[in-house]
Design an enzyme around this catalytic site. Structure first.
Site, PDB file in Angstrom:
ATOM      1  N   ASP A  27      33.398  40.785  45.757  1.00  0.00           N
ATOM      2  CA  ASP A  27      33.380  41.608  44.732  1.00  0.00           C
ATOM      3  C   ASP A  27      31.524  41.067  43.138  1.00  0.00           C
ATOM      4  O   ASP A  27      31.436  42.727  43.385  1.00  0.00           O
ATOM      5  CB  ASP A  27      34.053  41.074  43.393  1.00  0.00           C
ATOM      6  CG  ASP A  27      35.688  41.840  43.629  1.00  0.00           C
ATOM      7  OD1 ASP A  27      36.143  42.150  45.432  1.00  0.00           O
ATOM      8  OD2 ASP A  27      36.160  42.421  42.851  1.00  0.00           O
ATOM      9  N   ASP A  55      38.578  37.694  45.471  1.00  0.00           N
ATOM     10  CA  ASP A  55      39.729  38.505  45.201  1.00  0.00           C
ATOM     11  C   ASP A  55      40.915  39.591  45.232  1.00  0.00           C
ATOM     12  O   ASP A  55      42.135  39.419  44.828  1.00  0.00           O
ATOM     13  CB  ASP A  55      38.799  39.669  43.916  1.00  0.00           C
ATOM     14  CG  ASP A  55      37.762  38.703  43.314  1.00  0.00           C
ATOM     15  OD1 ASP A  55      37.382  37.698  42.894  1.00  0.00           O
ATOM     16  OD2 ASP A  55      37.182  39.588  41.707  1.00  0.00           O
ATOM     17  N   LYS A  56      40.406  39.766  46.472  1.00  0.00           N
ATOM     18  CA  LYS A  56      40.764  41.008  46.908  1.00  0.00           C
ATOM     19  C   LYS A  56      42.006  40.550  48.914  1.00  0.00           C
ATOM     20  O   LYS A  56      42.871  41.003  48.900  1.00  0.00           O
ATOM     21  CB  LYS A  56      40.836  42.316  47.568  1.00  0.00           C
ATOM     22  CG  LYS A  56      39.690  42.887  46.565  1.00  0.00           C
ATOM     23  CD  LYS A  56      40.782  43.039  44.813  1.00  0.00           C
ATOM     24  CE  LYS A  56      39.589  43.882  43.729  1.00  0.00           C
ATOM     25  NZ  LYS A  56      39.174  42.472  43.548  1.00  0.00           N
ATOM     26  N   CYS A  76      34.214  31.688  42.062  1.00  0.00           N
ATOM     27  CA  CYS A  76      33.401  31.720  40.939  1.00  0.00           C
ATOM     28  C   CYS A  76      34.331  30.986  39.825  1.00  0.00           C
ATOM     29  O   CYS A  76      35.778  31.266  40.058  1.00  0.00           O
ATOM     30  CB  CYS A  76      33.220  33.356  40.382  1.00  0.00           C
ATOM     31  SG  CYS A  76      31.871  33.839  41.382  1.00  0.00           S
ATOM     32  N   GLU A 128      35.762  48.216  39.448  1.00  0.00           N
ATOM     33  CA  GLU A 128      35.192  47.132  38.553  1.00  0.00           C
ATOM     34  C   GLU A 128      34.424  47.328  37.352  1.00  0.00           C
ATOM     35  O   GLU A 128      33.572  47.867  37.714  1.00  0.00           O
ATOM     36  CB  GLU A 128      34.990  45.790  39.248  1.00  0.00           C
ATOM     37  CG  GLU A 128      36.602  45.182  39.288  1.00  0.00           C
ATOM     38  CD  GLU A 128      35.987  43.865  39.646  1.00  0.00           C
ATOM     39  OE1 GLU A 128      37.851  43.179  40.029  1.00  0.00           O
ATOM     40  OE2 GLU A 128      35.192  42.952  39.653  1.00  0.00           O
ATOM     41  N   SER A 155      36.815  43.371  35.853  1.00  0.00           N
ATOM     42  CA  SER A 155      37.316  42.074  37.166  1.00  0.00           C
ATOM     43  C   SER A 155      37.096  41.227  35.822  1.00  0.00           C
ATOM     44  O   SER A 155      37.319  41.197  35.039  1.00  0.00           O
ATOM     45  CB  SER A 155      35.117  41.957  36.555  1.00  0.00           C
ATOM     46  OG  SER A 155      35.305  39.959  37.189  1.00  0.00           O
TER      47      SER A 155
END
Length: 558
Positions: A78, A120-121, A191, A443, A469
């Site tokens: 991302d 993320d996804k 992150c 985002e 985000s």
């Protein structure tokens, strides 16, 4: 065993021949066949080390009497996709992750699967596949990144994004910008703050689909992370033997637990997309009203980046998600009877957990706030819903009214922000960035971070039918539904309209009469689609509202 479909009988001679070509023995074909779904990638820092996790998983599977087969899963970073056309793809890729796993599992009749995501996804995509297929499954992630260090303080990716705004505002030099970007991300892992990836990896534990520590053991702690992977590999054999299936674990009560913990730790607003999507695959409906209902009686116990200065390593040192759940259970906010992949109930897993750093995890008796970290707002601007990370909003912006500055894309908005055309008190409206309109619901970390870097996060609000985000902070309200492309009220906002934001009372309105809005609606014409070919065009045709989790609907169904 499910794999008997491809192993047993005279008509499977050719199938067995192919297994022998892979190096399998006759003894191997008597054992469970387990897919190790590895999302390793050289382009994602959170995934670059997942081959080590996969190796640990395979050791665990072999030791427990199974045969592992490593297979791939895609992933998009991302952060690298942020702020350009590439950000149209990450949310859409969630469906590709789930669909590809479905194809791999059913095409090869695996007995079970160990899912190795991190970012993320990919995490929700894999959980969606587990719920959809309902075969034995367990999740083991790659773990969170350590924070970077700059002049004696912890920083992460959010400071790197905000540094761009500081530079544009003349607050830091080019040399200082370079120093921040070189220090922010020190190595492998998702992150370091409580952004979307770490939110979902933590909630995988709460849902019962991952072992304790999955969300918080740092990626750099290679020994502990490998041990967790070995345990996960061993556990899948027991899940296969006992046929303990994802839908027996991911029940409505498990989702209620997940939402409760999400509110207590102030997770990413993206969880309001992902949890409903996972629930949908499990045959459950998870309305956003439930998020708000649970938020109202759930105390906010941790103040993690971007809402605070602590990072996931601090949560790990404080006792992790188990400590948070145990504290919530003292107020009967956790349903203890829920099953987990450990074979034990949630109650059994958390009964001995303790808060080891009271500076990181507060008690229910003395929380940061009496209500949870995410709020769902409604009003004439958001009839279905909108979502804000209340825990990351400055107190002075919890209630705000100001003139709309309207942009029909993120790119238009970022150009205006960098040109210093946004004034204190403004409400930036970015539309046609929803699931259909984007497409892909980009985002908005770039505009929010630049505003924060310029020091305007306590003076300017930002609204969008796109999303934010997990690293976003400020009065940033996303998921506005219906989206502009579907003719939602956000499409009719005009420059200078007064937007009234009331987060404590869960209201989002535009001070325009119903008659005037109806007049504008009659004059509105839907713009042509931004993308007309390829996967995104197909995605836009099938995707639902953000209020439903941006799920893909089968044509002909409601």
């Amino acid at each position: 065993m499910r794999s008997s479909l491809v192993k047993k009988g005279s008509t499977r001679a050719a199938h067995r021949a192919l297994f022998y070509a892979l190096g399998c023995t006759d003894e191997d074909l008597k054992k469970p066949l387990v897919a190790v779904v590895n999302a390793q990638s050289d382009i994602i820092p959170g995934h670059m080390h997942l081959d080590d996790i996969a190796k640990g998983v395979k050791y665990g599977i072999i030791a427990a009497g199974g045969v592992p087969f490593e297979v791939p899963a895609i992933g998009i970073c991302d952060g690298i996709a942020m702020g350009h056309e590439g950000m149209k793809y990450p949310l859409a890729s969630r469906e590709l992750v789930a669909d590809s796993i479905e194809a791999l599992m059913n095409g090869h009749a695996f007995d079970g699967m160990v899912l190795i995501p991190n970012c993320d996804k990919i995490v929700p995509g894999m959980l969606m596949a587990a719920a959809r297929l309902n075969i034995p499954a367990i999740v083991v992630s790659g773990g969170p990144m350590l924070p970077g260090r700059l002049h004696g303080r912890d920083i992460s990716i959010s400071q790197a994004f905000e540094a761009a705004g500081q530079f544009e505002a003349g607050k830091i030099s080019k040399a200082q910008l370079s120093e921040i970007e070189h220090c922010a991300c020190p190595g492998c892992g998702s992150c370091a703050g409580l952004f979307t990836a770490n939110s979902m990896n933590c909630l995988s534990e709460v849902l019962g689909m991952a072992l304790p520590g999955n969300g918080t053991i740092p990626a750099a702690y290679q020994g502990a992370r490998t041990a967790l992977a070995k345990h996960a590999g061993a556990r899948i054999l027991d899940l296969i033997k006992k046929q303990l299936l994802p839908r027996q674990i991911m029940t409505m009560n498990a989702f209620k637990n997940a939402i409760t913990v999400d509110m207590a730790i102030g997770g990413s607003t993206n969880t309001a997309l992902h949890l409903p999507a996972i629930a949908h695959e499990a045959g459950l409906k998870l309305p956003l009203e439930l998020f708000d209902k649970i938020s109202k009686h759930t105390p906010y116990l941790t103040k993690l980046s971007p809402g605070g200065t602590h990072h996931i390593i601090d949560l790990y040192e404080a006792g992790g998600i188990s400590a948070v759940m145990h504290e919530l259970s003292t107020r009967n906010l956790i349903i203890k009877s829920c099953k987990t992949v450990t074979g034990k109930t949630i109650g059994s897993l958390i009964k001995d957990a303790q808060i080891l750093r009271p500076d990181v995890i507060k008690t229910c008796a003395a929380p940061y706030h009496k209500t949870g970290g995410i709020a769902v707002l409604k009003g004439n601007l958001a009839p279905l819903c909108s979502v804000v990370k209340e825990s990351a909003v400055a107190p002075e912006m919890l209630k705000h009214a100001g003139p709309a500055r309207v942009y029909n894309s993120e790119d238009e908005a970022i150009t205006a922000i960098c040109a210093k055309k946004i004034n204190k008190g403004d409400v930036v409206v970015i539309r046609y960035e929803g699931p259909k309109g984007g497409p892909g619901m980009r985002e908005m970390l770039n505009p929010t971070s630049v505003l924060a870097g310029m020091g305007l996060d306590k003076d300017v609000a930002l609204l969008t039918d796109g999303r934010f985000s997990g690293a976003t902070r400020g009065a940033c309200i996303g998921h506005i539904s219906p989206e502009a492309r579907e003719g939602g009220p956000i499409a009719f906002i005009q420059e200078g309209d007064i937007i009234d934001i009331d987060i404590p009372n869960r209201k989002l309105n535009v001070k325009v009469s119903a008659a005037e809005m109806k007049k504008r609606q009659a004059a509105w014409k839907c713009p042509p689609p931004k993308v007309k070919t390829g996967y995104l065009a197909r995605y836009a045709a099938l995707v639902s509202s953000a209020a439903e989790g941006a799920i893909l609907k089968v044509p002909g169904t409601k």
